[in-house]
Motif scaffolding. Structure first.
Motif, PDB file in Angstrom:
ATOM      1  N   UNK A 154      36.199  34.966  47.296  1.00 17.88           N
ATOM      2  CA  UNK A 154      35.868  36.004  46.325  1.00 17.88           C
ATOM      3  C   UNK A 154      36.652  37.281  46.603  1.00 17.88           C
ATOM      4  N   UNK A 155      36.735  37.678  47.851  1.00 18.97           N
ATOM      5  CA  UNK A 155      37.505  38.872  48.216  1.00 18.97           C
ATOM      6  C   UNK A 155      38.966  38.717  47.798  1.00 18.97           C
ATOM      7  N   UNK A 156      39.534  37.556  48.038  1.00 18.08           N
ATOM      8  CA  UNK A 156      40.940  37.315  47.690  1.00 18.08           C
ATOM      9  C   UNK A 156      41.138  37.300  46.167  1.00 18.08           C
ATOM     10  N   UNK A 157      40.183  36.763  45.459  1.00 25.98           N
ATOM     11  CA  UNK A 157      40.298  36.696  44.002  1.00 25.98           C
ATOM     12  C   UNK A 157      40.196  38.075  43.377  1.00 25.98           C
ATOM     13  N   UNK A 158      39.462  38.979  43.997  1.00 20.82           N
ATOM     14  CA  UNK A 158      39.226  40.308  43.428  1.00 20.82           C
ATOM     15  C   UNK A 158      40.145  41.368  44.018  1.00 20.82           C
ATOM     16  N   UNK A 159      41.020  41.003  44.934  1.00 19.32           N
ATOM     17  CA  UNK A 159      41.905  42.042  45.498  1.00 19.32           C
ATOM     18  C   UNK A 159      43.296  42.004  44.905  1.00 19.32           C
TER      19      UNK A 159
END
Length: 159
Positions: A154-159
């Motif tokens: 999720x962090x990678x998808x939103x950064x």
């Protein structure tokens, strides 16, 4: 086979090398485990596992050697390595991918016999409807591994 133990967010975790590749992993400390890896593949495993648990690594690149397993088990373990980081498949979906839709229970047995858990990600296989069932390392560890991967994905998808 020489075992090394590391501390991780899921407790002590042991990993083994045979001089040329990683050939085992185990939840907890194996009695013969040492704190410093003896060979290059095990050193790489320790480095990659620490990066994985820190949320910095999503794909292991270790040389692996799986010394045992039936043809079916090896096929299940191969499918495990193809499940993307942060995603899951059900036991039934794995069975269908292997051409035997009725083999969901056998997939579960193969998951339990996985000699290199975490690196060969048996935690990414869940029950029908996403239900968390069975895990050789305990369901609490399975939840923690899945939560780690979901958070990082999720962090990678939103950064």
């Amino acid at each position: 086979m020489r075992w090394t133990v590391i501390d991780s967010p899921i407790g002590e975790f042991s990993v083994a090398g045979d001089g040329g590749s990683v050939c085992g992993a185990h939840f907890g400390r194996v009695a013969s485990a040492v704190d410093e890896p003896a060979d290059a593949p095990t050193r790489q495993a320790v480095t990659e596992l620490r990066a994985y648990f820190a949320g910095q690594l999503t794909d292991f690149t270790l040389p692996l050697s799986i010394p045992r397993g039936s043809e079916f088990e090896r096929a299940v373990w191969q499918v495990m390595t193809e499940i993307p980081y942060g995603e899951t498949l059900t036991y039934g979906e794995v069975a269908r991918r292997l051409g035997d839709p009725g083999a969901a229970r056998a997939v579960g047995v193969a998951c339990n016999r996985n000699p290199i858990p975490v690196i060969v990600p048996c935690h990414r296989i869940v029950g029908a409807g996403g239900k968390l069932v069975g895990f050789g390392g305990g369901l609490d560890r399975k939840v923690r591994l899945l939560e780690l991967e979901a958070r990082v994905a999720l962090q990678r998808a939103w950064s």
